[in-house]
Motif scaffolding. Sequence first.
Motif, PDB file in Angstrom:
ATOM      1  N   GLU A  65      -3.261 -22.435   7.384  1.00 13.80           N
ATOM      2  CA  GLU A  65      -4.719 -21.758   7.358  1.00 13.80           C
ATOM      3  C   GLU A  65      -5.761 -22.983   7.553  1.00 13.80           C
ATOM      4  O   GLU A  65      -5.653 -24.138   6.692  1.00 13.80           O
ATOM      5  CB  GLU A  65      -5.024 -21.107   6.141  1.00 13.80           C
ATOM      6  CG  GLU A  65      -4.386 -19.678   6.172  1.00 13.80           C
ATOM      7  CD  GLU A  65      -5.052 -18.610   5.024  1.00 13.80           C
ATOM      8  OE1 GLU A  65      -6.046 -18.911   4.586  1.00 13.80           O
ATOM      9  OE2 GLU A  65      -4.533 -17.700   4.639  1.00 13.80           O
ATOM     10  N   VAL A  66      -6.670 -22.904   8.423  1.00 10.32           N
ATOM     11  CA  VAL A  66      -7.845 -23.852   8.669  1.00 10.32           C
ATOM     12  C   VAL A  66      -9.000 -23.189   8.617  1.00 10.32           C
ATOM     13  O   VAL A  66      -9.196 -22.265   9.074  1.00 10.32           O
ATOM     14  CB  VAL A  66      -7.593 -24.556   9.772  1.00 10.32           C
ATOM     15  CG1 VAL A  66      -8.745 -25.492  10.328  1.00 10.32           C
ATOM     16  CG2 VAL A  66      -6.243 -25.649   9.815  1.00 10.32           C
ATOM     17  N   THR A  67     -10.038 -23.528   7.817  1.00 18.90           N
ATOM     18  CA  THR A  67     -11.347 -23.011   7.921  1.00 18.90           C
ATOM     19  C   THR A  67     -12.422 -24.275   8.132  1.00 18.90           C
ATOM     20  O   THR A  67     -12.425 -25.354   8.024  1.00 18.90           O
ATOM     21  CB  THR A  67     -11.644 -22.639   6.466  1.00 18.90           C
ATOM     22  OG1 THR A  67     -10.877 -21.626   6.097  1.00 18.90           O
ATOM     23  CG2 THR A  67     -13.217 -21.764   6.332  1.00 18.90           C
ATOM     24  N   PHE A  68     -13.493 -23.480   8.891  1.00 16.04           N
ATOM     25  CA  PHE A  68     -14.435 -24.584   9.519  1.00 16.04           C
ATOM     26  C   PHE A  68     -15.667 -23.601   9.777  1.00 16.04           C
ATOM     27  O   PHE A  68     -15.853 -22.511   9.813  1.00 16.04           O
ATOM     28  CB  PHE A  68     -13.900 -24.932  10.839  1.00 16.04           C
ATOM     29  CG  PHE A  68     -13.915 -24.211  11.951  1.00 16.04           C
ATOM     30  CD1 PHE A  68     -14.890 -23.825  13.002  1.00 16.04           C
ATOM     31  CD2 PHE A  68     -12.634 -23.491  12.117  1.00 16.04           C
ATOM     32  CE1 PHE A  68     -14.786 -23.075  13.720  1.00 16.04           C
ATOM     33  CE2 PHE A  68     -12.639 -22.551  13.060  1.00 16.04           C
ATOM     34  CZ  PHE A  68     -13.659 -22.400  13.852  1.00 16.04           C
ATOM     35  N   VAL A  69     -16.803 -24.537   9.717  1.00 21.36           N
ATOM     36  CA  VAL A  69     -18.084 -24.003  10.242  1.00 21.36           C
ATOM     37  C   VAL A  69     -18.580 -25.075  11.493  1.00 21.36           C
ATOM     38  O   VAL A  69     -18.288 -26.131  11.419  1.00 21.36           O
ATOM     39  CB  VAL A  69     -18.939 -24.054   9.053  1.00 21.36           C
ATOM     40  CG1 VAL A  69     -20.461 -23.415   9.522  1.00 21.36           C
ATOM     41  CG2 VAL A  69     -18.584 -23.138   8.110  1.00 21.36           C
TER      42      VAL A  69
END
Length: 196
Positions: A65-69
């Motif tokens: 999983e990778v989270t970004f803005v």
Amino acid sequence: MNEQRVIDWADATWLNPPLHAVRSGEDLVVTTRDRSDFWRTTSYGFVRDDGHALLTGLPDGSAMEVTFVAEFDTLYDQAGLMVRVDERTWIKAGVEMSDGVPHLGAVVTHGMSDWSLSPVPDWRGRRVTLRASRSGDAITVRARRDEEPWQMVRLAPMPPTAVALAGPFCCSPQREGLRVRFTRFALGPADASLHS
């Protein structure tokens, strides 16, 4: 989708280091190089393999999983998660700017690239998480905005014996200077089912 282990940014290796990659607290803020991209041949007739990806192992039976803005504002600005075997076998999935609107999409490459997109205008500037789950001969890609329910993005083939790497990626085929704040990078068990 529990029992995840957070991966330290320093425990992964850059494929094509970006212009800047700076820690900001627990986050990693990445700035793209000029005209960086991943693509192979289809329709455009060129090969690009100079996008930025921070990769570590994705064994069978695991999910990344990778989270970004990010604030996408230029055509083809993109960020998300890459799964890579080699320069001819890879998947990138995430948010990409197309026709002035952010789109959720994926490119699956086995010698030649394909491309699928769906507009997500209300995802602009929001926290996005991509999840690639590897099981047997397949990669299942899901995405979500904030803490909303997961959406299916793609089911794609992956040779079960392939040694694959995965992690956050970003690129900006039309410019330099896309800034992406990656806030999470984690590995856990593969999804138990294709349907949540």
